[in-house]
Design an enzyme around this catalytic site. Structure first.
Site, mmCIF file in Angstrom:
data_model
loop_
_atom_site.group_PDB
_atom_site.id
_atom_site.type_symbol
_atom_site.label_atom_id
_atom_site.label_comp_id
_atom_site.label_asym_id
_atom_site.label_seq_id
_atom_site.Cartn_x
_atom_site.Cartn_y
_atom_site.Cartn_z
ATOM 1 N N LYS A 105 1.530 7.926 0.516
ATOM 2 C CA LYS A 105 1.910 7.970 1.925
ATOM 3 C C LYS A 105 3.284 8.623 2.084
ATOM 4 O O LYS A 105 4.095 8.622 1.140
ATOM 5 C CB LYS A 105 1.989 6.546 2.492
ATOM 6 C CG LYS A 105 0.664 5.815 2.599
ATOM 7 C CD LYS A 105 0.884 4.410 3.133
ATOM 8 C CE LYS A 105 -0.422 3.631 3.241
ATOM 9 N NZ LYS A 105 -1.303 4.160 4.285
ATOM 10 N N ASP B 230 0.835 -1.205 0.000
ATOM 11 C CA ASP B 230 0.000 0.000 0.000
ATOM 12 C C ASP B 230 0.866 1.249 0.000
ATOM 13 O O ASP B 230 1.345 1.695 1.040
ATOM 14 C CB ASP B 230 -0.930 0.003 1.216
ATOM 15 C CG ASP B 230 -1.865 1.209 1.210
ATOM 16 O OD1 ASP B 230 -2.030 1.820 0.139
ATOM 17 O OD2 ASP B 230 -2.425 1.528 2.275
ATOM 18 N N ARG C 123 -11.141 -0.813 2.463
ATOM 19 C CA ARG C 123 -12.595 -0.950 2.585
ATOM 20 C C ARG C 123 -13.247 -1.195 1.220
ATOM 21 O O ARG C 123 -14.316 -1.782 1.143
ATOM 22 C CB ARG C 123 -13.184 0.276 3.277
ATOM 23 C CG ARG C 123 -12.996 1.585 2.556
ATOM 24 C CD ARG C 123 -13.154 2.792 3.461
ATOM 25 N NE ARG C 123 -12.044 2.905 4.408
ATOM 26 C CZ ARG C 123 -11.945 3.861 5.336
ATOM 27 N NH1 ARG C 123 -12.906 4.767 5.451
ATOM 28 N NH2 ARG C 123 -10.915 3.901 6.142
ATOM 29 N N ASP D 19 -6.188 6.313 -0.597
ATOM 30 C CA ASP D 19 -5.481 5.589 0.463
ATOM 31 C C ASP D 19 -6.449 4.922 1.440
ATOM 32 O O ASP D 19 -6.025 4.197 2.329
ATOM 33 C CB ASP D 19 -4.526 6.529 1.215
ATOM 34 C CG ASP D 19 -3.547 5.776 2.094
ATOM 35 O OD1 ASP D 19 -3.249 4.600 1.786
ATOM 36 O OD2 ASP D 19 -3.080 6.348 3.109
ATOM 37 N N ASP E 87 0.226 -5.022 4.682
ATOM 38 C CA ASP E 87 -1.185 -4.654 4.523
ATOM 39 C C ASP E 87 -2.035 -5.806 3.980
ATOM 40 O O ASP E 87 -3.221 -5.641 3.739
ATOM 41 C CB ASP E 87 -1.310 -3.425 3.614
ATOM 42 C CG ASP E 87 -2.471 -2.517 4.002
ATOM 43 O OD1 ASP E 87 -2.982 -2.654 5.119
ATOM 44 O OD2 ASP E 87 -2.864 -1.672 3.177
#
Length: 289
Positions: free
Chosen positions: A67, A60, A141, A137, A78
């Protein structure tokens, strides 16, 4: 008693898995949806049937919401939720437990590129619900929404569904690096799980899903947005997932963001690196039938 199916990026796109497709489209490594199913062999009738769904972001970077460089190396972890649910179903099969399990692992790499999902994009999750992607990011979900919807679409009635995910940095802020969070639509299921964690030695803590926070996910152009209020961010993420759960189906959401990857010293049976958190409790849940 095990079987496995793997959906490729072509199938995912054609069948409407908009969450997994959107998250994975910025990477040279295409996304997948893996299903590992266990059914007791012989004449054993399954006492219960569960679905385990694990977030599998293989790396990620944050996508176009990149990030900070500091600490990004830990984002190889992740995929810890997917690792936990896949390992759990393999352990349950090895133990020949009299339950049926479907483990679902939506796998994608969240990378920045000219094909990556943009803030403001609207995607369609499997089943038809639309999501406005305000933050690329907040991707876990999105892949979980696809997998949760697919897990519930089977003709076989589920007794419960559990998702496991390194979902939010807010989990670490709230509970630290050794305690995972439990959210639910069914207090009895959560209480049962908490009793199990007392036996397995895995630290979990029940957290609420306040209805007043759900309004922060409202979108003027889609059924919901992928982020809402920053305060209570762990709970907002849980409410997002709840939108994709049938109200009558007992559901647990386990946010393992901090405990999934130990960057400090080893303690107890917890090593440095990936910890396998939730594996023991998922197997014990199956043992109890």
């Amino acid at each position: 008693g095990l079987s496995i199916t793997v959906m490729t990026e072509t199938t995912l796109k054609s069948k409407g898995y908009g969450g997994i497709t959107a998250v994975g489209q910025g990477s040279a490594n295409p996304p997948r949806l893996v299903r590992i199913s266990y059914t007791p062999t012989g004449k054993v009738k399954p006492a219960k049937r569960y679905a385990f769904v694990g977030k599998g972001i293989t790396f990620d970077s944050g996508g176009l919401a990149l990030k900070p460089a500091l600490g990004m190396e830990a984002m190889k972890s992740d995929m810890s939720g997917a690792a936990a649910v896949c390992s759990a179903v393999l352990a349950i099969a090895a133990l020949k437990l009299p339950v049926a399990i479907d483990a679902w692992a939506p796998l994608a790499e969240n990378m920045p590129s000219d094909t990556a999902t943009r803030p403001s994009d609207i995607i369609t999750i499997f089943g038809g619900k639309t999501v406005e992607v305000l933050n690329p990011d907040a991707e876990g979900r999105l892949v979980l929404a696809d997998a949760l919807m697919k897990a519930q679409s089977s003709k076989n009635k589920l007794d419960g569904i559990v998702d496991v995910a390194t979902l939010t940095g807010a989990q670490v802020v709230a509970l630290g690096t050794r305690t995972s969070a439990v959210m639910t639509n069914n207090p009895e299921f959560s209480e049962e799980f908490m009793k199990i964690t007392a036996l397995t030695g895995e630290q979990f803590w029940p957290m609420p899903l306040p209805e007043e926070l759900r309004a922060s996910l409202d979108s003027p152009v889609a059924d919901l947005a992928n982020i809402g209020d920053r305060m209570g961010g762990m709970l907002v993420a849980g409410l997002f997932l709840k939108d994709f759960i049938s109200p009558e189906l007992p559901w647990l959401h386990l946010d393992i963001a901090g405990p999934a990857y130990n960057e400090a010293k080893p303690h107890g049976y917890t090593p440095v690196g990936g910890t396998g958190v939730s594996l023991r409790s998922l197997v014990r849940l199956a043992e109890q039938g």
